[in-house]
Write an enzyme that holds these catalytic residues in place. Structure first.
Site, PDB file in Angstrom:
ATOM      1  CB  ALA A   1      -0.641   0.194   0.963  1.00 49.37           C
TER       2      ALA A   1
ATOM      3  N   GLY B   1       0.736  -5.311   1.080  1.00 52.59           N
ATOM      4  CA  GLY B   1      -0.336  -5.115  -0.060  1.00 52.59           C
ATOM      5  C   GLY B   1      -0.082  -5.590  -1.224  1.00 52.59           C
TER       6      GLY B   1
ATOM      7  CD  GLU C   1      -1.989  -7.430   3.176  1.00 51.65           C
ATOM      8  OE1 GLU C   1      -1.754  -6.232   3.064  1.00 51.65           O
ATOM      9  OE2 GLU C   1      -3.027  -7.917   4.269  1.00 51.65           O
TER      10      GLU C   1
ATOM     11  CD  GLU D   1       1.820  -4.991   5.684  1.00 51.53           C
ATOM     12  OE1 GLU D   1       2.884  -6.288   6.076  1.00 51.53           O
ATOM     13  OE2 GLU D   1       1.057  -5.769   4.776  1.00 51.53           O
TER      14      GLU D   1
HETATM   15  N1  CAA Z   1       4.451   3.337  -1.185  1.00 51.83           N
HETATM   16  C1  CAA Z   1       5.070   4.519  -0.748  1.00 51.83           C
HETATM   17  N2  CAA Z   1       6.293   4.758  -2.087  1.00 51.83           N
HETATM   18  C2  CAA Z   1       6.738   3.181  -2.217  1.00 51.83           C
HETATM   19  C3  CAA Z   1       6.432   2.134  -1.370  1.00 51.83           C
HETATM   20  C4  CAA Z   1       5.478   2.095  -0.750  1.00 51.83           C
HETATM   21  N3  CAA Z   1       4.530   0.705  -0.534  1.00 51.83           N
HETATM   22  N4  CAA Z   1       7.639   1.244  -1.993  1.00 51.83           N
HETATM   23  C5  CAA Z   1       8.546   1.994  -2.542  1.00 51.83           C
HETATM   24  N5  CAA Z   1       8.012   2.858  -2.755  1.00 51.83           N
HETATM   25  C6  CAA Z   1       8.575   4.562  -3.209  1.00 51.83           C
HETATM   26  C7  CAA Z   1       9.866   4.913  -2.704  1.00 51.83           C
HETATM   27  O1  CAA Z   1       9.484   5.420  -1.417  1.00 51.83           O
HETATM   28  C8  CAA Z   1      10.748   4.893  -3.780  1.00 51.83           C
HETATM   29  O2  CAA Z   1      10.465   6.202  -4.022  1.00 51.83           O
HETATM   30  P1  CAA Z   1      11.726   7.633  -4.291  1.00 51.83           P
HETATM   31  O3  CAA Z   1      12.847   7.656  -5.490  1.00 51.83           O
HETATM   32  O4  CAA Z   1      10.572   8.707  -4.963  1.00 51.83           O
HETATM   33  O5  CAA Z   1      12.120   7.938  -3.099  1.00 51.83           O
HETATM   34  C9  CAA Z   1      10.434   4.813  -4.404  1.00 51.83           C
HETATM   35  O6  CAA Z   1       9.395   3.960  -4.750  1.00 51.83           O
HETATM   36  C10 CAA Z   1      11.665   2.945  -5.042  1.00 51.83           C
HETATM   37  O7  CAA Z   1      11.903   2.693  -3.499  1.00 51.83           O
HETATM   38  P2  CAA Z   1      12.930   2.422  -3.253  1.00 51.83           P
HETATM   39  O8  CAA Z   1      13.992   3.418  -3.188  1.00 51.83           O
HETATM   40  O9  CAA Z   1      13.114   2.408  -1.340  1.00 51.83           O
HETATM   41  O10 CAA Z   1      13.984   1.128  -4.188  1.00 51.83           O
HETATM   42  P3  CAA Z   1      14.799   0.493  -3.514  1.00 51.83           P
HETATM   43  O11 CAA Z   1      15.308  -0.523  -4.284  1.00 51.83           O
HETATM   44  O12 CAA Z   1      15.885   0.745  -2.103  1.00 51.83           O
HETATM   45  O13 CAA Z   1      13.856  -0.623  -1.882  1.00 51.83           O
HETATM   46  C11 CAA Z   1      12.230  -1.615  -0.856  1.00 51.83           C
HETATM   47  C12 CAA Z   1      12.520  -1.596  -2.839  1.00 51.83           C
HETATM   48  C13 CAA Z   1      12.519  -2.912  -0.372  1.00 51.83           C
HETATM   49  C14 CAA Z   1      10.810  -2.495  -2.124  1.00 51.83           C
HETATM   50  C15 CAA Z   1      11.443  -0.858  -0.258  1.00 51.83           C
HETATM   51  O14 CAA Z   1      11.005   0.392  -1.520  1.00 51.83           O
HETATM   52  C16 CAA Z   1      10.604  -1.006   0.441  1.00 51.83           C
HETATM   53  O15 CAA Z   1      10.635  -1.692   1.685  1.00 51.83           O
HETATM   54  N6  CAA Z   1       9.121  -0.447   0.185  1.00 51.83           N
HETATM   55  C17 CAA Z   1       8.034  -0.852   1.325  1.00 51.83           C
HETATM   56  C18 CAA Z   1       7.557  -2.073   1.014  1.00 51.83           C
HETATM   57  C19 CAA Z   1       6.074  -1.907   2.521  1.00 51.83           C
HETATM   58  O16 CAA Z   1       6.735  -1.515   3.380  1.00 51.83           O
HETATM   59  N7  CAA Z   1       5.306  -2.319   1.609  1.00 51.83           N
HETATM   60  C20 CAA Z   1       4.102  -1.999   2.813  1.00 51.83           C
HETATM   61  C21 CAA Z   1       2.994  -1.107   2.841  1.00 51.83           C
HETATM   62  S1  CAA Z   1       2.079  -1.549   3.748  1.00 51.83           S
HETATM   63  C22 CAA Z   1       0.986  -2.506   3.206  1.00 51.83           C
HETATM   64  O17 CAA Z   1       1.189  -2.586   2.643  1.00 51.83           O
HETATM   65  C23 CAA Z   1      -0.517  -2.459   4.588  1.00 51.83           C
HETATM   66  C24 CAA Z   1      -1.639  -2.789   3.961  1.00 51.83           C
HETATM   67  O18 CAA Z   1      -1.091  -4.220   3.950  1.00 51.83           O
HETATM   68  C25 CAA Z   1      -2.323  -2.553   3.018  1.00 51.83           C
END
Ligand code: CAA
Length: 263
Positions: free
Chosen positions: A67, A112, A115, A135
């Site tokens: 998400a 998500g 999921e 999360e």
């Molecule tokens: N939401 C918003 N933006 C996201 C995102 C997310 N879930 N995941 C990645 N992005 C964005 C980053 O902020 C970044 O944006 P900028 O270039 O503007 O800074 C861009 O995508 C590229 O990401 P990274 O620079 O972080 O890329 P990386 O290769 O270093 O890492 C990753 C990749 C490990 C996937 C890392 O991006 C990450 O950990 N993302 C978040 C994963 C996460 O926590 N997901 C769970 C979300 S909560 C959820 O899903 C709730 C639910 O159950 C409904």
């Protein structure tokens, strides 16, 4: 064919291909993505020429990285709850869709992302795909079925470990625990997914719908109730010309040609 802001929707014969298309945010799901997917489901429900759907991510890095955290960060509790509710509605709509959905996971499928793949009928993944429920690292919990569909798929212990540690697993590990059906080299994933989609698209539409319904709805029933439902659906198959075609073709030693009508 309608165009959407956050996803790409294409039709390739009887196959609907839906790509999450926010590669700069690693295809994170926001309200726009949910609205667009609901729009696609509206279209697919009305189009009987579509026999199967594939869900995948645009770009070579992510299926869906979860998400959208930049959207959730400022939400009040009740708005965050609403966001989760709209995701769950989407998941149930995907499960209620009469045609199968294959998740073609071509990179990160986190939170998500894992999921929404679980709300599909089964998952194919590339060798470099990663799954997980991170999360907990954000101080929240899964909000799109990670505590519900995931344990039903991989068992309670494994689901708890994934949700409680927030750790990521490889596609191979995901296959070992039964989350993923098959793993392919990155450059072979799309072709393999399409091949399976074509096989499914050649089958009877009524039977596909009945199988999806029996397995999804029957899973949480006791065995006797589940089998009673299967009995009814089995009999109902004869309401579709596909059943006569399939059996006649066997007896006449020819390949069946399913028309895919839903009577
Ligand atoms: N939401 C918003 N933006 C996201 C995102 C997310 N879930 N995941 C990645 N992005 C964005 C980053 O902020 C970044 O944006 P900028 O270039 O503007 O800074 C861009 O995508 C590229 O990401 P990274 O620079 O972080 O890329 P990386 O290769 O270093 O890492 C990753 C990749 C490990 C996937 C890392 O991006 C990450 O950990 N993302 C978040 C994963 C996460 O926590 N997901 C769970 C979300 S909560 C959820 O899903 C709730 C639910 O159950 C409904």
């Amino acid at each position: 064919m309608m165009t959407y802001e956050n996803i790409i929707f294409e039709k390739d014969g009887g196959i609907a291909v839906v790509k999450f298309n926010r590669p700069k945010a690693l295809n994170a799901i926001n309200t726009g993505v949910i609205a667009d997917l609901n729009g696609v489901l509206d279209q697919v429900e009305k189009d009987s020429s579509i026999r199967v759907m594939i869900l995948t991510g645009e770009g070579d890095k992510a299926f869906v990285a979860g998400a959208d955290i930049s959207y959730m960060v400022n939400l009040e509790p009740l708005k965050l709850r609403e966001f989760s509710a709209s995701l769950h509605e989407l998941g149930f709509r995907m499960e209620a869709l009469p045609i199968p959905i294959i998740a073609c996971v071509n990179g990160f499928a986190l939170g998500g992302g894992t999921e929404i793949a679980l709300a599909c009928d089964f998952i194919y993944a590339s060798e470099d795909a990663k799954f997980g429920q991170p999360e907990i690292n954000l101080g929240i919990i899964p909000g799109f079925g990670g505590t519900q569909r995931l344990p039903r798929r991989v068992g309670k212990g494994m689901a708890k470990e994934l949700c409680m540690t927030g750790g990521l697993i490889s596609a191979r590990e995901a296959k070992e625990i039964g989350l993923v059906n098959k793993v392919f080299p990155a450059d072979g994933l799309w072709e393999a997914t399409q091949k399976t989609a074509q096989v499914i698209a050649s089958k009877g539409r009524f039977s596909l719908r009945a199988i999806k319904h029996c397995i999804d709805s029957g899973y949480n029933l006791d065995l006797r109730q589940g089998c009673a439902m299967e009995t009814d659906q089995f009999g109902l198959c004869k309401a579709s010309p596909d059943a006569e075609e399939g059996m006649s073709a066997f007896l006449e030693k020819r390949k069946p040609e399913f028309k895919g009508e839903l009577k």
